[in-house]
Structure formats: C-alpha cells, structure tokens
Scaffold this motif. Structure first.
Motif, PDB file in Angstrom:
ATOM      1  N   ILE A 136      88.971   3.609  19.358  1.00 48.22           N
ATOM      2  CA  ILE A 136      87.800   4.290  19.334  1.00 48.22           C
ATOM      3  C   ILE A 136      86.848   3.897  17.993  1.00 48.22           C
ATOM      4  O   ILE A 136      85.672   3.790  18.108  1.00 48.22           O
ATOM      5  CB  ILE A 136      88.320   5.745  18.866  1.00 48.22           C
ATOM      6  N   ARG A 137      87.735   3.491  17.120  1.00 46.96           N
ATOM      7  CA  ARG A 137      87.021   3.067  15.844  1.00 46.96           C
ATOM      8  C   ARG A 137      86.135   1.834  16.166  1.00 46.96           C
ATOM      9  O   ARG A 137      84.853   1.477  15.690  1.00 46.96           O
ATOM     10  CB  ARG A 137      88.317   2.610  14.929  1.00 46.96           C
ATOM     11  N   ALA A 138      86.646   0.716  16.928  1.00 49.53           N
ATOM     12  CA  ALA A 138      86.077  -0.526  17.398  1.00 49.53           C
ATOM     13  C   ALA A 138      84.649  -0.202  18.205  1.00 49.53           C
ATOM     14  O   ALA A 138      83.736  -0.658  17.754  1.00 49.53           O
ATOM     15  CB  ALA A 138      86.985  -1.420  17.946  1.00 49.53           C
ATOM     16  N   LYS A 165      85.672  14.168  25.818  1.00 53.46           N
ATOM     17  CA  LYS A 165      86.649  14.438  24.663  1.00 53.46           C
ATOM     18  C   LYS A 165      87.970  15.175  25.115  1.00 53.46           C
ATOM     19  O   LYS A 165      88.904  15.013  24.306  1.00 53.46           O
ATOM     20  CB  LYS A 165      85.911  14.923  23.441  1.00 53.46           C
ATOM     21  N   ASP A 166      87.928  16.148  26.108  1.00 48.47           N
ATOM     22  CA  ASP A 166      88.796  16.711  26.768  1.00 48.47           C
ATOM     23  C   ASP A 166      89.683  15.968  27.307  1.00 48.47           C
ATOM     24  O   ASP A 166      90.834  16.357  27.723  1.00 48.47           O
ATOM     25  CB  ASP A 166      88.392  17.808  27.523  1.00 48.47           C
ATOM     26  N   LEU A 167      89.499  14.585  27.796  1.00 47.77           N
ATOM     27  CA  LEU A 167      90.368  13.642  28.578  1.00 47.77           C
ATOM     28  C   LEU A 167      91.328  13.092  27.772  1.00 47.77           C
ATOM     29  O   LEU A 167      91.414  13.412  26.346  1.00 47.77           O
ATOM     30  CB  LEU A 167      89.446  12.595  29.049  1.00 47.77           C
ATOM     31  N   PRO A 168      92.649  12.792  28.313  1.00 49.76           N
ATOM     32  CA  PRO A 168      93.655  12.260  27.339  1.00 49.76           C
ATOM     33  C   PRO A 168      92.864  10.988  26.532  1.00 49.76           C
ATOM     34  O   PRO A 168      91.902  10.315  27.257  1.00 49.76           O
ATOM     35  CB  PRO A 168      94.441  11.659  28.616  1.00 49.76           C
ATOM     36  N   GLU A 169      93.307  10.861  25.455  1.00 49.26           N
ATOM     37  CA  GLU A 169      92.633  10.068  24.324  1.00 49.26           C
ATOM     38  C   GLU A 169      92.400   8.680  24.887  1.00 49.26           C
ATOM     39  O   GLU A 169      91.355   7.956  24.713  1.00 49.26           O
ATOM     40  CB  GLU A 169      93.526  10.081  23.087  1.00 49.26           C
ATOM     41  N   TYR A 170      93.359   8.160  25.766  1.00 48.85           N
ATOM     42  CA  TYR A 170      93.208   6.833  26.045  1.00 48.85           C
ATOM     43  C   TYR A 170      92.070   6.582  27.210  1.00 48.85           C
ATOM     44  O   TYR A 170      91.494   5.458  27.196  1.00 48.85           O
ATOM     45  CB  TYR A 170      94.542   6.005  26.724  1.00 48.85           C
ATOM     46  N   PHE A 171      91.728   7.784  27.833  1.00 47.51           N
ATOM     47  CA  PHE A 171      90.719   7.660  28.772  1.00 47.51           C
ATOM     48  C   PHE A 171      89.251   7.619  28.011  1.00 47.51           C
ATOM     49  O   PHE A 171      88.513   7.291  28.331  1.00 47.51           O
ATOM     50  CB  PHE A 171      90.742   8.911  29.634  1.00 47.51           C
ATOM     51  N   THR A 181      92.432  -3.757  28.136  1.00 45.32           N
ATOM     52  CA  THR A 181      93.738  -3.470  27.583  1.00 45.32           C
ATOM     53  C   THR A 181      94.150  -1.955  27.849  1.00 45.32           C
ATOM     54  O   THR A 181      95.470  -1.748  27.960  1.00 45.32           O
ATOM     55  CB  THR A 181      93.684  -3.568  26.077  1.00 45.32           C
ATOM     56  N   LEU A 182      93.221  -1.189  27.650  1.00 40.82           N
ATOM     57  CA  LEU A 182      93.422   0.438  27.791  1.00 40.82           C
ATOM     58  C   LEU A 182      93.800   0.401  29.275  1.00 40.82           C
ATOM     59  O   LEU A 182      94.935   1.323  29.661  1.00 40.82           O
ATOM     60  CB  LEU A 182      92.247   1.262  27.337  1.00 40.82           C
ATOM     61  N   GLY A 183      93.286  -0.174  30.198  1.00 36.84           N
ATOM     62  CA  GLY A 183      93.521   0.012  31.553  1.00 36.84           C
ATOM     63  C   GLY A 183      95.005  -0.530  31.826  1.00 36.84           C
ATOM     64  O   GLY A 183      95.551   0.367  32.666  1.00 36.84           O
ATOM     65  N   TYR A 184      95.415  -1.626  31.191  1.00 42.21           N
ATOM     66  CA  TYR A 184      96.893  -2.163  31.422  1.00 42.21           C
ATOM     67  C   TYR A 184      97.754  -1.262  30.801  1.00 42.21           C
ATOM     68  O   TYR A 184      98.625  -1.087  31.766  1.00 42.21           O
ATOM     69  CB  TYR A 184      96.823  -3.533  30.634  1.00 42.21           C
ATOM     70  N   LEU A 214      86.184   9.908  15.755  1.00 41.60           N
ATOM     71  CA  LEU A 214      87.449  10.596  15.227  1.00 41.60           C
ATOM     72  C   LEU A 214      87.501  11.839  14.353  1.00 41.60           C
ATOM     73  O   LEU A 214      88.280  12.863  14.944  1.00 41.60           O
ATOM     74  CB  LEU A 214      88.273   9.503  14.482  1.00 41.60           C
ATOM     75  N   GLU A 215      86.600  12.213  13.545  1.00 43.94           N
ATOM     76  CA  GLU A 215      86.379  13.396  12.949  1.00 43.94           C
ATOM     77  C   GLU A 215      85.952  14.603  13.914  1.00 43.94           C
ATOM     78  O   GLU A 215      86.359  15.681  13.463  1.00 43.94           O
ATOM     79  CB  GLU A 215      85.432  13.319  11.728  1.00 43.94           C
ATOM     80  N   THR A 216      85.451  14.177  14.833  1.00 41.52           N
ATOM     81  CA  THR A 216      85.012  15.236  15.711  1.00 41.52           C
ATOM     82  C   THR A 216      86.044  15.842  16.625  1.00 41.52           C
ATOM     83  O   THR A 216      85.814  16.714  17.564  1.00 41.52           O
ATOM     84  CB  THR A 216      83.866  15.039  16.701  1.00 41.52           C
ATOM     85  N   LEU A 217      87.253  15.024  16.736  1.00 43.64           N
ATOM     86  CA  LEU A 217      88.374  15.321  17.559  1.00 43.64           C
ATOM     87  C   LEU A 217      89.049  16.597  16.921  1.00 43.64           C
ATOM     88  O   LEU A 217      89.079  16.691  15.657  1.00 43.64           O
ATOM     89  CB  LEU A 217      89.206  14.251  17.982  1.00 43.64           C
ATOM     90  N   GLU A 218      89.722  17.323  17.567  1.00 43.47           N
ATOM     91  CA  GLU A 218      90.501  18.413  17.003  1.00 43.47           C
ATOM     92  C   GLU A 218      91.458  17.755  16.028  1.00 43.47           C
ATOM     93  O   GLU A 218      92.197  16.618  16.349  1.00 43.47           O
ATOM     94  CB  GLU A 218      91.625  19.271  17.912  1.00 43.47           C
ATOM     95  N   PRO A 219      91.863  18.442  14.746  1.00 45.67           N
ATOM     96  CA  PRO A 219      92.550  17.627  13.737  1.00 45.67           C
ATOM     97  C   PRO A 219      93.982  17.217  14.202  1.00 45.67           C
ATOM     98  O   PRO A 219      94.641  16.162  13.977  1.00 45.67           O
ATOM     99  CB  PRO A 219      92.621  18.553  12.449  1.00 45.67           C
ATOM    100  N   GLY A 220      94.725  18.101  15.216  1.00 42.53           N
ATOM    101  CA  GLY A 220      96.087  17.892  15.590  1.00 42.53           C
ATOM    102  C   GLY A 220      95.944  16.355  16.532  1.00 42.53           C
ATOM    103  O   GLY A 220      97.217  15.736  16.339  1.00 42.53           O
ATOM    104  N   ARG A 221      94.801  16.432  17.410  1.00 47.50           N
ATOM    105  CA  ARG A 221      94.691  15.088  17.967  1.00 47.50           C
ATOM    106  C   ARG A 221      94.690  13.711  17.252  1.00 47.50           C
ATOM    107  O   ARG A 221      95.234  12.842  17.681  1.00 47.50           O
ATOM    108  CB  ARG A 221      93.641  15.180  19.058  1.00 47.50           C
ATOM    109  N   ILE A 222      93.936  13.751  16.198  1.00 48.33           N
ATOM    110  CA  ILE A 222      93.831  12.776  15.415  1.00 48.33           C
ATOM    111  C   ILE A 222      95.172  12.103  14.947  1.00 48.33           C
ATOM    112  O   ILE A 222      95.363  10.907  14.939  1.00 48.33           O
ATOM    113  CB  ILE A 222      92.848  12.995  14.055  1.00 48.33           C
ATOM    114  N   GLU A 223      95.947  12.754  14.534  1.00 39.56           N
ATOM    115  CA  GLU A 223      97.228  12.611  13.804  1.00 39.56           C
ATOM    116  C   GLU A 223      97.837  11.995  15.065  1.00 39.56           C
ATOM    117  O   GLU A 223      98.804  11.021  14.827  1.00 39.56           O
ATOM    118  CB  GLU A 223      98.044  13.535  13.132  1.00 39.56           C
ATOM    119  N   SER A 224      97.973  12.358  16.268  1.00 42.67           N
ATOM    120  CA  SER A 224      98.708  11.976  17.210  1.00 42.67           C
ATOM    121  C   SER A 224      98.260  10.956  18.341  1.00 42.67           C
ATOM    122  O   SER A 224      98.967  10.506  19.008  1.00 42.67           O
ATOM    123  CB  SER A 224      98.854  13.302  18.382  1.00 42.67           C
TER     124      SER A 224
END
Length: 299
Positions: free
Chosen positions: A57-59, A95-101, A138-141, A38-48
C-alpha cells in the motif's frame, strides 16, 4: 531528457522504499511507515495489516506521488497522474475488501495508466510499470497459497521471498527465445479455454460478456508477442492461472469470484490493447473496477 527523468525517478523510488543493507526489501521497516491511504483505513485494520501488504500500500502510494510530482516538470506524466488519482478516488469502496485485495487494486492504479500509454511512454515510466506489476503478481501469488490453505505466516514469508525472486527476474529479462511464438500460441489456447470455462459455468449468471474483445480470438497471443511488454503479459498470466486453479481448490464461491475477477481483468487490458483511444481507456477502467466488484462477494 529521458535519461535525466529516469535517474530522478529511480533515485526517488528507491529512496522511498525500505531496503536492507544488501538492497533487498526489508519487511520490518514497512511496519513503521504510514501514509494517507493507510491513515484512512480503520485504526484496528492498520495494526493488523501484514508487513508485505502494508509495504504494498505504501509503495503504490509513493509511486503515484512520484508520478504526480514529476508531472509538474515533465508533461508525459500528467495524464498518468490524473488517471491514477481518479482511479484511487473512485475506488474508495474497495477499502472494504480484504487488505491484500485492496493493496492489489492500488498497485493496478499505477500499472493500468502506464500500460495504456505504453506505445508512447519514456523509459522512465517503464521503470515504474515493472515495480507496480511486481506488487500485483506477488500479492496474487500469496493469495493463491492462502486459498490452498497455507497459514498467514507461510503466506507472509512467501510474499517476501517471491518479491525478491521476481525482482531478480524482472531486472534480468532475457531476449525472447526462438520458441516464443509457440509459447504465445499455447497460452492463447489456454485463455480461450478459460473463456469457455466461464461461459459453461457462469455465463448465464452474469448475463453479459466482459468487453468488446471477448468474442475476438487471439487476444492473448497478440499481447504475449509484443516486444518488451510480452514478458510481463506472460509472467502475469502464469500468476493468474495459478490463482484461478488455487481458487478451484477452495470453495465454489471462491472459484466463481476469482474466475470472474480474472476474466474481467484480462479483458479490460485487451480492450485497450486493440484501440489506444480515450473512449477505450474509459471502457477498460470500467471493466477493471468491475473485476474487483466480483471480489466483494467474498467479504
């Protein structure tokens, strides 16, 4: 020995994941947790990030850490740790993909190494596989609902409800019924139709078949009918089928990306199911990465 490893992994895994008092997963707790990925993602993306995506991602990160920690004491985990770590390291571009991907990519960095070692793994490893695949399904659903036009708020609620439903199903898998052979033949025919759809619509554009198993018939049947693993194959195919059809309801660009992604994903699994060699593992990983490259067309 197997029992002790299982107990350790189960206790560590559930201690690492947010739950409510009744054992259900708590979406709000996942918001307060950060980890190296999570910390390697852009800060703005983490909050969103949505609560469920952040949880996913954490699991996935925690499962990889558990496997690598266990590898110091139990040799069976060493190749799983090595492969999972290399997949994460080599998949930085996603990491450039949408976060759910990207969250789905991370979940599969756990599932793929385990399924490749399925014939020889302990019960402890098989505890982690259903969990990783549950994230994947679940993410696919949620993505299928998103492509059908549902709001992000609806998708978020569906994530958690569906996660808990799959948890109940995965923990209480019944024995295969007398009609499992008919069922496996049916979805095998569906998969062959899916391959024909790919060839008719996109085959000339990609210029190559996904893997050596593409021209082999019965690949879905042989995987569907494997004792134990067959349940997850059947369940995952149901989810991918929903995602493929939902993509067709979106745009032509989305449909193409999801068809190619899904086909390369399944072929990457089949290529190793037919040959448990290191060479086939690497070929499968290559196809797995290619499946996510197709999703980059949607960025």
């Amino acid at each position: 020995m197997k029992l002790s490893i299982s107990r350790v992994l189960v206790s560590l895994l559930w201690a690492a994941l947010p739950t409510t008092s009744n054992g259900a997963l708590a979406p709000t707790d996942a918001l307060s947790v950060s980890n190296n990925i999570l910390e390697t993602l852009e800060p703005g993306r983490i909050e969103s990030l949505s609560p469920f995506v952040r949880f996913s991602i954490r699991a996935a990160t925690n499962m990889r850490r558990l496997v690598c920690s266990a590898s110091r004491a139990f040799d069976v985990f060493e190749p799983l740790c090595t492969d999972a770590t290399e997949l994460v390291t080599n998949g930085q571009q996603f990491k450039d993909l949408p976060e759910y991907f990207y969250a789905n990519f991370l979940a599969l960095t756990i599932a793929y190494p385990i399924i490749f070692a399925y014939e020889e793994t302990t019960i402890a490893v098989l505890i982690l596989f259903p969990f990783a695949l549950r994230l994947h399904r679940t993410l696919g659903y949620g993505n299928s609902l998103r492509m059908l036009g549902y709001s992000e708020a609806t998708v978020e609620r569906a994530y958690w409800d569906y996660w808990n439903l799959l948890t109940e199903q995965d923990l209480r898998v019944p024995d295969d019924g007398p009609g499992v052979d008919m069922y496996c033949n049916y979805i095998d025919a569906e998969y062959e139709l899916f391959k024909t759809f790919y060839l008719d619509n996109y085959g000339n554009e990609t210029g190559t078949n996904p893997t050596l198993t593409f021209n082999i018939s019965g690949t879905m049947y042989r995987s569907c009918s494997v004792e134990g693993l067959g349940y997850f194959i059947r369940s995952d195919w149901e989810h991918h089928r929903r995602e493929i059809v939902s993509a067709m309801m979106a745009s032509a660009e989305t449909s193409k990306a999801m068809v190619l992604h899904s086909l390369w994903h399944w072929e990457s699994l089949f290529v190793v199911r037919f040959d448990f060699s290191e060479e086939r593992n690497q070929e499968s990983y290559s196809q797995y990465f290619e499946s996510f490259e197709f999703l980059r067309e949607l960025v």
